[in-house]
Design a protein around this motif. Sequence first.
Motif, mmCIF file in Angstrom:
data_model
loop_
_atom_site.group_PDB
_atom_site.id
_atom_site.type_symbol
_atom_site.label_atom_id
_atom_site.label_comp_id
_atom_site.label_asym_id
_atom_site.label_seq_id
_atom_site.Cartn_x
_atom_site.Cartn_y
_atom_site.Cartn_z
ATOM 1 N N TYR A 60 0.837 -1.043 -0.085
ATOM 2 C CA TYR A 60 0.028 0.146 0.023
ATOM 3 C C TYR A 60 0.956 1.104 -0.014
ATOM 4 O O TYR A 60 2.034 1.218 0.860
ATOM 5 C CB TYR A 60 -0.895 0.009 1.139
ATOM 6 C CG TYR A 60 -2.168 0.784 1.144
ATOM 7 C CD1 TYR A 60 -3.428 0.478 0.543
ATOM 8 C CD2 TYR A 60 -1.824 2.374 1.609
ATOM 9 C CE1 TYR A 60 -4.312 1.592 0.365
ATOM 10 C CE2 TYR A 60 -2.798 3.190 1.302
ATOM 11 C CZ TYR A 60 -4.217 2.804 0.951
ATOM 12 O OH TYR A 60 -5.107 3.925 0.861
ATOM 13 N N LEU A 61 0.704 2.217 -0.880
ATOM 14 C CA LEU A 61 1.293 3.385 -0.963
ATOM 15 C C LEU A 61 0.286 4.563 -0.928
ATOM 16 O O LEU A 61 -0.749 4.595 -1.440
ATOM 17 C CB LEU A 61 1.994 3.490 -2.196
ATOM 18 C CG LEU A 61 3.098 4.510 -2.555
ATOM 19 C CD1 LEU A 61 4.265 4.365 -1.564
ATOM 20 C CD2 LEU A 61 3.724 4.667 -3.969
ATOM 21 N N SER A 62 0.695 5.467 -0.009
ATOM 22 C CA SER A 62 -0.005 6.881 0.203
ATOM 23 C C SER A 62 -0.289 7.228 -1.122
ATOM 24 O O SER A 62 0.495 7.788 -2.004
ATOM 25 C CB SER A 62 0.739 7.866 1.340
ATOM 26 O OG SER A 62 -0.114 8.831 1.426
ATOM 27 N N GLY A 63 -1.735 7.621 -1.286
ATOM 28 C CA GLY A 63 -2.297 8.291 -2.530
ATOM 29 C C GLY A 63 -2.570 7.462 -3.531
ATOM 30 O O GLY A 63 -3.485 7.356 -4.532
ATOM 31 N N TYR A 64 -1.548 6.259 -3.771
ATOM 32 C CA TYR A 64 -1.763 5.430 -4.909
ATOM 33 C C TYR A 64 -2.554 4.162 -4.272
ATOM 34 O O TYR A 64 -2.952 3.348 -5.273
ATOM 35 C CB TYR A 64 -0.383 4.876 -5.067
ATOM 36 C CG TYR A 64 0.423 5.971 -6.238
ATOM 37 C CD1 TYR A 64 0.909 5.468 -7.493
ATOM 38 C CD2 TYR A 64 0.853 6.982 -5.826
ATOM 39 C CE1 TYR A 64 1.409 6.425 -8.285
ATOM 40 C CE2 TYR A 64 1.362 8.134 -6.466
ATOM 41 C CZ TYR A 64 1.811 7.637 -7.742
ATOM 42 O OH TYR A 64 2.375 8.558 -8.537
ATOM 43 N N GLY A 65 -2.763 3.910 -2.774
ATOM 44 C CA GLY A 65 -3.301 2.691 -2.685
ATOM 45 C C GLY A 65 -2.521 1.494 -2.868
ATOM 46 O O GLY A 65 -1.502 1.553 -2.820
ATOM 47 N N THR B 113 -8.570 1.686 -4.746
ATOM 48 C CA THR B 113 -8.071 1.955 -3.351
ATOM 49 C C THR B 113 -7.039 3.363 -3.285
ATOM 50 O O THR B 113 -6.747 3.656 -4.277
ATOM 51 C CB THR B 113 -6.966 0.989 -2.869
ATOM 52 O OG1 THR B 113 -5.990 0.574 -3.962
ATOM 53 C CG2 THR B 113 -8.005 -0.423 -2.867
ATOM 54 N N GLY B 114 -7.032 4.099 -2.213
ATOM 55 C CA GLY B 114 -6.058 5.222 -2.200
ATOM 56 C C GLY B 114 -6.776 6.507 -2.540
ATOM 57 O O GLY B 114 -8.182 6.284 -2.436
ATOM 58 N N ARG B 115 -6.196 7.412 -3.099
ATOM 59 C CA ARG B 115 -6.910 8.590 -3.511
ATOM 60 C C ARG B 115 -7.471 8.317 -5.121
ATOM 61 O O ARG B 115 -6.903 8.589 -5.765
ATOM 62 C CB ARG B 115 -5.590 9.813 -3.607
ATOM 63 C CG ARG B 115 -6.469 11.142 -3.656
ATOM 64 C CD ARG B 115 -5.091 12.004 -3.254
ATOM 65 N NE ARG B 115 -5.402 13.387 -3.586
ATOM 66 C CZ ARG B 115 -5.339 14.204 -4.721
ATOM 67 N NH1 ARG B 115 -4.891 13.850 -5.696
ATOM 68 N NH2 ARG B 115 -5.579 15.585 -4.418
#
Length: 309
Positions: A231-236, A277-279
Amino acid sequence: MFFMKKWTIIIDNEFKSNSKPLTLEITEKQVTMLLSVFAIFFTTSIAIIIFAQLNNLNPDALIGIYAKRDYLISSIDTGNRKINDYFTEINKITEYEKRLRTLSNLSVLSEDVRQLGLGGYDFHDDRLAMLDMSTKRLIENVDKRLFQVQNLIDFESKNVKSVNKNLLNEYDLVTHTPSVMPTQGTITSPFGYRKDPFNGRSELHTGIDIANQAAPPVYAPADGKVIFSDYLSGYGKTLKIDHGYGYITVYAHLNKFAVKEGDIVKRHQLIGYMGTTGRSTGTHLHYEVRLFDDKTDPTKYFDNDTTIE
Protein backbone atom coordinates in the motif's frame (compact mmCIF):
# COMPACT_ATOMS: atom_id res chain seq x y z
CA MET A 1 93.21 -37.69 -97.65
CA PHE A 2 91.62 -38.25 -94.23
CA PHE A 3 93.61 -38.79 -91.07
CA MET A 4 92.01 -41.17 -88.55
CA LYS A 5 92.76 -40.70 -84.88
CA LYS A 6 94.49 -43.60 -83.22
CA TRP A 7 95.28 -44.41 -79.58
CA THR A 8 98.09 -46.68 -78.37
CA ILE A 9 97.65 -48.57 -75.10
CA ILE A 10 100.83 -50.06 -73.52
CA ILE A 11 100.38 -52.69 -70.80
CA ASP A 12 103.54 -53.50 -68.80
CA ASN A 13 103.80 -56.45 -66.43
CA GLU A 14 105.80 -55.08 -63.49
CA PHE A 15 106.04 -58.49 -61.81
CA LYS A 16 108.11 -59.92 -64.67
CA SER A 17 111.24 -57.91 -65.35
CA ASN A 18 112.21 -59.75 -68.53
CA SER A 19 108.74 -59.64 -70.16
CA LYS A 20 107.98 -57.30 -73.06
CA PRO A 21 105.20 -54.69 -72.72
CA LEU A 22 101.96 -55.45 -74.52
CA THR A 23 101.04 -52.78 -77.04
CA LEU A 24 97.49 -52.23 -78.38
CA GLU A 25 96.51 -49.75 -81.03
CA ILE A 26 92.82 -48.62 -81.18
CA THR A 27 91.39 -46.38 -83.82
CA GLU A 28 88.52 -43.85 -83.37
CA LYS A 29 86.25 -46.06 -85.42
CA GLN A 30 86.91 -49.03 -83.13
CA VAL A 31 86.14 -46.89 -80.04
CA THR A 32 82.84 -45.79 -81.59
CA MET A 33 81.91 -49.38 -82.34
CA LEU A 34 82.70 -50.46 -78.76
CA LEU A 35 80.55 -47.66 -77.30
CA SER A 36 77.68 -48.58 -79.62
CA VAL A 37 77.85 -52.21 -78.58
CA PHE A 38 77.83 -51.18 -74.89
CA ALA A 39 74.83 -48.89 -75.41
CA ILE A 40 72.89 -51.64 -77.15
CA PHE A 41 73.79 -54.09 -74.37
CA PHE A 42 72.70 -51.62 -71.65
CA THR A 43 69.40 -50.76 -73.35
CA THR A 44 68.63 -54.42 -73.98
CA SER A 45 69.32 -55.26 -70.33
CA ILE A 46 66.94 -52.55 -69.10
CA ALA A 47 64.26 -53.72 -71.51
CA ILE A 48 64.66 -57.30 -70.32
CA ILE A 49 64.33 -56.22 -66.67
CA ILE A 50 61.17 -54.18 -67.38
CA PHE A 51 59.68 -57.00 -69.44
CA ALA A 52 60.40 -59.46 -66.62
CA GLN A 53 58.67 -57.16 -64.12
CA LEU A 54 55.63 -56.75 -66.34
CA ASN A 55 55.41 -60.50 -66.81
CA ASN A 56 55.18 -60.86 -63.04
CA LEU A 57 51.88 -58.86 -63.17
CA ASN A 58 49.15 -61.17 -64.31
CA PRO A 59 46.19 -59.80 -66.30
CA ASP A 60 43.90 -59.82 -63.24
CA ALA A 61 46.33 -57.60 -61.34
CA LEU A 62 46.47 -55.12 -64.21
CA ILE A 63 42.67 -55.07 -64.45
CA GLY A 64 42.50 -54.41 -60.69
CA ILE A 65 44.93 -51.48 -60.96
CA TYR A 66 42.94 -49.86 -63.75
CA ALA A 67 39.68 -50.52 -61.92
CA LYS A 68 41.03 -48.78 -58.81
CA ARG A 69 42.18 -45.86 -60.92
CA ASP A 70 38.75 -45.54 -62.56
CA TYR A 71 37.06 -45.80 -59.17
CA LEU A 72 39.23 -43.04 -57.71
CA ILE A 73 38.55 -40.76 -60.67
CA SER A 74 34.82 -41.48 -60.37
CA SER A 75 34.97 -40.74 -56.63
CA ILE A 76 36.65 -37.42 -57.34
CA ASP A 77 33.91 -36.53 -59.82
CA THR A 78 31.26 -37.44 -57.23
CA GLY A 79 33.08 -35.33 -54.67
CA ASN A 80 33.07 -32.38 -57.06
CA ARG A 81 29.31 -32.67 -57.52
CA LYS A 82 28.79 -32.76 -53.74
CA ILE A 83 31.00 -29.70 -53.37
CA ASN A 84 28.75 -27.93 -55.89
CA ASP A 85 25.77 -28.83 -53.71
CA TYR A 86 27.58 -27.46 -50.65
CA PHE A 87 28.26 -24.18 -52.44
CA THR A 88 24.56 -23.93 -53.34
CA GLU A 89 23.49 -24.46 -49.72
CA ILE A 90 26.12 -22.01 -48.43
CA ASN A 91 24.84 -19.38 -50.88
CA LYS A 92 21.33 -19.89 -49.46
CA ILE A 93 22.69 -19.39 -45.93
CA THR A 94 24.51 -16.26 -47.11
CA GLU A 95 21.29 -14.79 -48.52
CA TYR A 96 19.45 -15.68 -45.30
CA GLU A 97 22.19 -14.01 -43.25
CA LYS A 98 21.89 -10.87 -45.40
CA ARG A 99 18.14 -10.71 -44.73
CA LEU A 100 18.74 -11.17 -41.00
CA ARG A 101 21.25 -8.31 -41.07
CA THR A 102 18.68 -6.09 -42.74
CA LEU A 103 15.99 -7.02 -40.20
CA SER A 104 18.34 -6.33 -37.28
CA ASN A 105 19.52 -3.01 -38.74
CA LEU A 106 23.06 -4.30 -39.32
CA SER A 107 25.04 -3.36 -42.41
CA VAL A 108 25.26 -6.07 -45.09
CA LEU A 109 28.81 -7.26 -45.70
CA SER A 110 30.23 -6.39 -49.12
CA GLU A 111 31.56 -9.09 -51.45
CA ASP A 112 35.09 -7.71 -50.98
CA VAL A 113 34.86 -8.29 -47.23
CA ARG A 114 33.51 -11.79 -47.80
CA GLN A 115 36.39 -12.62 -50.15
CA LEU A 116 38.91 -11.36 -47.58
CA GLY A 117 37.27 -13.59 -45.02
CA LEU A 118 37.98 -16.67 -47.14
CA GLY A 119 41.76 -16.37 -46.89
CA GLY A 120 44.36 -17.52 -49.43
CA TYR A 121 44.91 -21.02 -50.75
CA ASP A 122 48.31 -22.73 -50.68
CA PHE A 123 48.58 -26.46 -51.37
CA HIS A 124 51.63 -28.66 -51.77
CA ASP A 125 51.92 -32.43 -51.50
CA ASP A 126 55.07 -34.25 -52.58
CA ARG A 127 53.04 -37.37 -53.29
CA LEU A 128 51.45 -35.65 -56.29
CA ALA A 129 54.83 -35.42 -58.04
CA MET A 130 54.55 -39.00 -59.28
CA LEU A 131 51.16 -38.39 -60.91
CA ASP A 132 50.46 -37.20 -64.41
CA MET A 133 49.59 -33.53 -64.84
CA SER A 134 45.89 -34.16 -65.54
CA THR A 135 45.35 -36.22 -62.38
CA LYS A 136 47.43 -33.79 -60.34
CA ARG A 137 45.29 -30.83 -61.44
CA LEU A 138 42.12 -32.78 -60.73
CA ILE A 139 43.18 -33.52 -57.15
CA GLU A 140 44.45 -29.97 -56.56
CA ASN A 141 41.14 -28.55 -57.81
CA VAL A 142 39.13 -30.74 -55.42
CA ASP A 143 41.39 -29.81 -52.52
CA LYS A 144 41.11 -26.10 -53.33
CA ARG A 145 37.31 -26.25 -53.49
CA LEU A 146 37.15 -28.16 -50.20
CA PHE A 147 39.35 -25.47 -48.69
CA GLN A 148 36.95 -22.79 -49.95
CA VAL A 149 33.91 -24.67 -48.62
CA GLN A 150 35.47 -25.02 -45.18
CA ASN A 151 36.41 -21.33 -45.05
CA LEU A 152 32.94 -20.31 -46.24
CA ILE A 153 31.33 -22.42 -43.53
CA ASP A 154 33.60 -20.92 -40.85
CA PHE A 155 33.03 -17.39 -42.16
CA GLU A 156 29.24 -17.66 -42.38
CA SER A 157 29.07 -19.46 -39.04
CA LYS A 158 30.74 -16.49 -37.34
CA ASN A 159 28.48 -14.06 -39.21
CA VAL A 160 25.28 -15.89 -38.31
CA LYS A 161 26.36 -16.12 -34.66
CA SER A 162 27.03 -12.38 -34.63
CA VAL A 163 23.66 -11.58 -36.21
CA ASN A 164 21.90 -14.05 -33.91
CA LYS A 165 23.45 -12.41 -30.86
CA ASN A 166 22.28 -9.01 -32.05
CA LEU A 167 18.76 -10.33 -32.72
CA LEU A 168 18.62 -11.93 -29.27
CA ASN A 169 19.60 -8.60 -27.74
CA GLU A 170 16.93 -6.85 -29.80
CA TYR A 171 14.37 -9.48 -28.84
CA ASP A 172 15.28 -9.15 -25.17
CA LEU A 173 14.86 -5.37 -25.39
CA VAL A 174 11.48 -5.78 -27.11
CA THR A 175 10.18 -8.28 -24.54
CA HIS A 176 11.25 -5.95 -21.71
CA THR A 177 9.72 -2.81 -23.24
CA PRO A 178 6.22 -2.03 -21.82
CA SER A 179 4.47 -1.84 -25.18
CA VAL A 180 1.12 -3.39 -24.20
CA MET A 181 -1.88 -1.68 -22.59
CA PRO A 182 -2.07 -3.54 -19.27
CA THR A 183 -5.84 -3.82 -18.93
CA GLN A 184 -9.15 -3.32 -20.71
CA GLY A 185 -10.95 -0.05 -20.38
CA THR A 186 -11.15 3.57 -21.50
CA ILE A 187 -8.39 6.12 -21.02
CA THR A 188 -10.26 8.77 -19.07
CA SER A 189 -7.27 10.92 -18.14
CA PRO A 190 -4.15 11.16 -20.34
CA PHE A 191 -0.56 11.92 -19.39
CA GLY A 192 0.27 15.62 -18.84
CA TYR A 193 -1.00 18.64 -16.96
CA ARG A 194 -4.64 18.57 -15.88
CA LYS A 195 -6.97 20.00 -13.25
CA ASP A 196 -6.66 17.91 -10.09
CA PRO A 197 -10.10 16.28 -9.35
CA PHE A 198 -9.68 16.92 -5.61
CA ASN A 199 -8.31 20.48 -5.33
CA GLY A 200 -8.94 21.89 -8.82
CA ARG A 201 -5.32 23.04 -9.29
CA SER A 202 -3.33 22.36 -12.46
CA GLU A 203 -0.90 19.51 -11.79
CA LEU A 204 1.16 17.05 -13.81
CA HIS A 205 -0.64 13.77 -14.23
CA THR A 206 2.33 11.34 -14.23
CA GLY A 207 0.56 8.48 -15.99
CA ILE A 208 -2.75 7.57 -17.60
CA ASP A 209 -6.02 6.51 -16.00
CA ILE A 210 -7.80 3.50 -17.51
CA ALA A 211 -11.38 3.16 -16.22
CA ASN A 212 -13.64 0.11 -16.27
CA GLN A 213 -16.53 -0.46 -13.85
CA ALA A 214 -16.15 -4.23 -14.28
CA ALA A 215 -12.78 -4.07 -12.44
CA PRO A 216 -10.98 -6.33 -14.95
CA PRO A 217 -7.64 -8.11 -14.43
CA VAL A 218 -4.38 -6.25 -14.89
CA TYR A 219 -1.52 -7.87 -16.84
CA ALA A 220 2.21 -7.21 -17.12
CA PRO A 221 2.96 -5.25 -20.31
CA ALA A 222 6.48 -6.71 -20.53
CA ASP A 223 8.88 -9.12 -18.85
CA GLY A 224 10.34 -7.96 -15.56
CA LYS A 225 10.64 -8.34 -11.79
CA VAL A 226 8.22 -7.11 -9.14
CA ILE A 227 10.12 -4.64 -6.92
CA PHE A 228 7.18 -3.28 -4.90
CA SER A 229 3.89 -4.79 -3.82
CA ASP A 230 2.26 -2.87 -0.99
CA TYR A 231 0.00 0.00 0.00
CA LEU A 232 1.33 3.44 -0.98
CA SER A 233 -0.07 6.77 0.26
CA GLY A 234 -2.30 8.33 -2.41
CA TYR A 235 -1.71 5.39 -4.78
CA GLY A 236 -3.49 2.78 -2.67
CA LYS A 237 -2.53 -0.83 -3.40
CA THR A 238 0.40 -0.42 -5.76
CA LEU A 239 2.70 -2.65 -7.81
CA LYS A 240 6.02 -1.65 -9.35
CA ILE A 241 7.81 -3.77 -11.95
CA ASP A 242 11.42 -3.31 -13.04
CA HIS A 243 11.72 -4.36 -16.68
CA GLY A 244 15.40 -3.56 -17.11
CA TYR A 245 16.85 -1.21 -19.71
CA GLY A 246 15.76 1.66 -17.42
CA TYR A 247 12.02 0.85 -17.57
CA ILE A 248 9.87 0.74 -14.42
CA THR A 249 6.06 0.53 -14.56
CA VAL A 250 3.65 1.49 -11.78
CA TYR A 251 0.09 0.17 -11.19
CA ALA A 252 -1.96 2.10 -8.62
CA HIS A 253 -5.45 1.87 -7.00
CA LEU A 254 -5.52 -1.94 -7.35
CA ASN A 255 -8.16 -3.97 -5.61
CA LYS A 256 -6.03 -7.11 -5.23
CA PHE A 257 -2.50 -8.36 -5.99
CA ALA A 258 -1.78 -11.53 -7.99
CA VAL A 259 2.01 -11.34 -7.52
CA LYS A 260 4.36 -10.33 -4.73
CA GLU A 261 7.66 -8.50 -4.44
CA GLY A 262 10.53 -10.53 -5.92
CA ASP A 263 8.37 -12.42 -8.42
CA ILE A 264 9.60 -12.69 -12.03
CA VAL A 265 6.78 -11.94 -14.45
CA LYS A 266 6.34 -12.38 -18.19
CA ARG A 267 4.43 -10.22 -20.65
CA HIS A 268 0.65 -10.86 -20.47
CA GLN A 269 0.97 -12.48 -17.03
CA LEU A 270 -1.79 -11.66 -14.49
CA ILE A 271 -0.45 -9.31 -11.79
CA GLY A 272 -3.59 -7.93 -10.09
CA TYR A 273 -7.10 -6.51 -10.42
CA MET A 274 -8.33 -2.99 -11.06
CA GLY A 275 -9.80 -1.22 -8.02
CA THR A 276 -10.36 2.15 -6.36
CA THR A 277 -8.00 2.09 -3.35
CA GLY A 278 -6.10 5.20 -2.27
CA ARG A 279 -6.85 8.68 -3.56
CA SER A 280 -9.39 7.67 -6.19
CA THR A 281 -12.75 8.88 -7.52
CA GLY A 282 -13.80 5.54 -9.04
CA THR A 283 -12.71 2.14 -10.31
CA HIS A 284 -9.70 2.63 -12.56
CA LEU A 285 -6.00 1.82 -13.01
CA HIS A 286 -3.44 4.59 -12.72
CA TYR A 287 -0.60 3.36 -14.97
CA GLU A 288 2.87 4.93 -15.20
CA VAL A 289 5.98 4.23 -17.29
CA ARG A 290 9.23 5.59 -15.91
CA LEU A 291 12.39 5.61 -17.97
CA PHE A 292 15.51 6.16 -15.87
CA ASP A 293 13.25 7.75 -13.20
CA ASP A 294 11.71 10.17 -15.73
CA LYS A 295 7.92 9.87 -15.90
CA THR A 296 6.87 9.46 -19.54
CA ASP A 297 3.66 9.07 -21.51
CA PRO A 298 2.79 5.32 -21.48
CA THR A 299 0.83 5.54 -24.72
CA LYS A 300 3.93 6.31 -26.79
CA TYR A 301 5.17 2.79 -26.09
CA PHE A 302 1.99 1.03 -27.20
CA ASP A 303 2.35 -0.96 -30.41
CA ASN A 304 -0.32 -2.77 -32.45
CA ASP A 305 -0.85 -5.16 -29.57
CA THR A 306 -2.27 -2.40 -27.37
CA THR A 307 -4.76 -4.38 -25.34
CA ILE A 308 -4.94 -7.60 -23.40
CA GLU A 309 -7.24 -10.13 -25.02
